[in-house]
Write a protein that holds these residues in place. Structure first.
Motif, short mmCIF file in Angstrom:
data_model
loop_
_atom_site.label_atom_id
_atom_site.label_comp_id
_atom_site.label_asym_id
_atom_site.label_seq_id
_atom_site.Cartn_x
_atom_site.Cartn_y
_atom_site.Cartn_z
N ASP A 1 -15.83 43.18 -8.47
CA ASP A 1 -14.35 43.17 -7.08
C ASP A 1 -14.92 43.44 -5.99
O ASP A 1 -13.95 43.53 -5.07
N VAL A 2 -15.55 44.12 -5.73
CA VAL A 2 -15.68 44.58 -4.58
C VAL A 2 -17.23 43.56 -4.02
O VAL A 2 -18.15 43.92 -4.07
N LEU A 3 -17.12 42.56 -2.96
CA LEU A 3 -18.50 41.50 -2.23
C LEU A 3 -19.50 42.55 -1.41
O LEU A 3 -18.67 43.15 -0.15
N ASP A 4 -20.50 43.23 -1.80
CA ASP A 4 -21.73 43.23 -0.89
C ASP A 4 -22.82 42.99 -1.20
O ASP A 4 -23.03 41.97 -3.02
N LEU A 5 -24.19 42.62 -1.03
CA LEU A 5 -24.82 41.98 -1.31
C LEU A 5 -25.69 42.63 -2.32
O LEU A 5 -26.52 42.44 -3.36
N ALA A 6 -25.54 44.16 -2.65
CA ALA A 6 -25.94 44.87 -3.53
C ALA A 6 -25.75 45.01 -4.42
O ALA A 6 -25.71 44.54 -5.85
N SER A 7 -24.10 44.91 -4.61
CA SER A 7 -23.15 44.74 -6.11
C SER A 7 -23.35 43.59 -6.55
O SER A 7 -23.07 42.66 -7.74
N LEU A 8 -23.43 42.20 -5.24
CA LEU A 8 -23.36 41.01 -5.93
C LEU A 8 -24.70 40.45 -6.42
O LEU A 8 -24.87 39.85 -8.21
N MET B 1 -18.15 45.06 3.63
CA MET B 1 -17.53 44.48 2.56
C MET B 1 -16.74 43.26 2.65
O MET B 1 -16.12 43.55 3.61
N GLY B 2 -16.21 42.92 1.58
CA GLY B 2 -14.84 41.84 1.49
C GLY B 2 -14.10 42.33 -0.35
O GLY B 2 -15.30 42.69 -1.15
N GLU B 3 -13.29 42.27 0.32
CA GLU B 3 -12.47 41.93 -1.43
C GLU B 3 -13.15 40.09 -1.77
O GLU B 3 -13.31 39.51 -1.47
N ARG B 4 -13.13 40.37 -3.77
CA ARG B 4 -13.58 39.61 -4.45
C ARG B 4 -12.26 38.70 -4.23
O ARG B 4 -11.38 38.50 -4.34
N PRO B 5 -12.63 37.42 -4.26
CA PRO B 5 -11.88 36.18 -4.04
C PRO B 5 -11.52 35.71 -5.15
O PRO B 5 -11.67 36.38 -6.08
N PRO C 1 -31.33 39.88 5.50
CA PRO C 1 -30.58 40.66 6.33
C PRO C 1 -28.56 40.28 5.55
O PRO C 1 -28.89 39.08 5.59
N ARG C 2 -28.19 41.17 5.69
CA ARG C 2 -26.53 40.90 6.01
C ARG C 2 -26.19 40.02 6.37
O ARG C 2 -25.30 39.22 5.86
N LYS C 3 -26.60 40.17 8.04
CA LYS C 3 -25.65 39.27 9.20
C LYS C 3 -26.93 38.50 9.53
O LYS C 3 -27.26 38.65 10.96
N ALA D 1 -20.03 34.21 2.35
CA ALA D 1 -18.52 35.50 2.12
C ALA D 1 -19.30 36.33 3.20
O ALA D 1 -19.03 36.97 4.06
N VAL D 2 -19.88 37.17 2.65
CA VAL D 2 -20.58 38.43 3.62
C VAL D 2 -22.09 38.41 3.85
O VAL D 2 -21.82 38.70 4.76
N VAL D 3 -22.69 36.72 4.39
CA VAL D 3 -23.85 37.24 5.10
C VAL D 3 -22.56 36.47 6.91
O VAL D 3 -23.44 36.47 7.62
N GLU D 4 -22.33 35.70 6.61
CA GLU D 4 -21.13 34.66 7.65
C GLU D 4 -22.18 34.44 8.59
O GLU D 4 -22.23 34.64 9.64
#
Length: 211
Positions: free
Chosen positions: A21-28, A1-5, A53-55, A138-141
Motif C-alpha cells: 500500500d505504501v511504496l518504499d524500497l524496503a516494503s517493495l 515514500m509514495g502512495e500505491r498507484p 540507493p533510494r535517490k 517512482a521511488v528511486v526517481e
C-alpha cells in the motif's frame, strides 16, 4: 515514500496485485519476495529485487536474474555483472550512484542435464512484472535510466524500440531520460569481445554525459 498507484483489480494484473500500500524500497522488496504474478516464481529459487540507493542518479535495468543471481539473491553478481562493473568504472559512473534492477524479477530457465539454461522471458511475463519496475522508478526517481538489452527495452520503451538501431541515443522516458545499450552478457557472447565492449562503454559514457 509514495502512495500505491491505482491498479484495476481484474485478476490479470500480474505483480500489480502484490504491490504494498505504501511504496518504499524496503516494503517493495518484502512484497516482491511473495510475488506470484506470473508462473516464473515456481521454478526460481527466490525473487531477485533491485538494489541501490533510494535517490540514485542512474537506474540500470537488465533483463532478468541469471543463474548466480537467482542463487545469491542479488542482481548482476555473475559474469555479466563483472563486465558491467568495469564499464561503469571506465565511464565515470560511481557505483554508489547506481540502482540496479531487472525488468523481470525471477529467473526463467530450462534444464539441460545438470545445468539451468537461461530462457528469454515471454511478453506476458515482462508485462506481469512491469508494476515492480514502475514502482522502483517512482521511488528511486533516477535522472537517467540505462536500458540493458531488448527485454528491458520492451518493458520500458515499447515493443517497437530496437536497441540495435537506437543504442547510445538519449530518448525521453516520461519525465526522465533513457539510454539503451546491449546487455553486458552480449559482450561475453560476442565473437569480438573487445569491439562489443567498446560499443557498450561508449553507450554508458553517453548516459553519464546527460546525468
Amino acid at each position: 515514500m509514495g502512495e500505491r498507484p491505482t491498479m484495476v483489480k481484474d485478476g490479470n494484473n500480474g505483480a500489480g496485485d502484490f504491490l504494498p500500500d505504501v511504496l518504499d524500497l524496503a516494503s517493495l522488496r518484502a512484497a516482491a519476495a511473495r510475488c506470484e504474478g506470473c508462473g516464473l516464481y515456481r521454478d526460481a529459487t527466490q525473487t531477485v529485487f533491485g538494489e541501490g540507493p533510494r535517490k540514485a542518479a542512474f537506474m540500470l535495468v537488465g533483463e532478468q536474474p541469471g543463474d548466480q543471481e537467482d542463487r545469491q539473491g542479488h542482481p548482476f553478481v555473475g559474469p555479466a555483472g563483472r563486465v558491467l562493473d568495469r564499464g561503469l568504472e571506465e565511464a565515470g559512473i560511481a557505483r554508489d550512484d547506481v540502482y540496479l534492477t531487472n525488468a523481470v524479477k525471477h529467473f526463467s530457465w530450462v534444464p539441460r542435464g545438470k545445468r539451468r539454461i537461461h530462457q528469454k522471458p515471454t511478453a506476458a511475463e515482462i508485462t506481469a512484472c512491469r508494476p515492480w519496475l514502475e514502482a522502483e522508478l517512482a521511488v528511486v526517481e533516477p535522472r537517467v535510466v540505462v536500458v540493458l538489452g531488448a527485454t528491458a527495452a520492451r518493458s520500458l520503451l515499447g515493443a517497437a524500440f530496437r536497441v540495435t538501431r537506437h543504442r547510445g541515443e538519449v530518448v525521453p522516458l516520461g519525465d526522465r531520460l533513457a539510454v539503451a545499450t546491449i546487455h553486458p552478457s552480449a559482450v561475453l557472447r560476442a565473437p569480438d569481445r573487445e569491439a562489443a565492449y567498446a560499443g557498450f562503454l561508449s553507450d554508458l559514457r553517453a548516459a553519464a554525459d546527460v546525468a
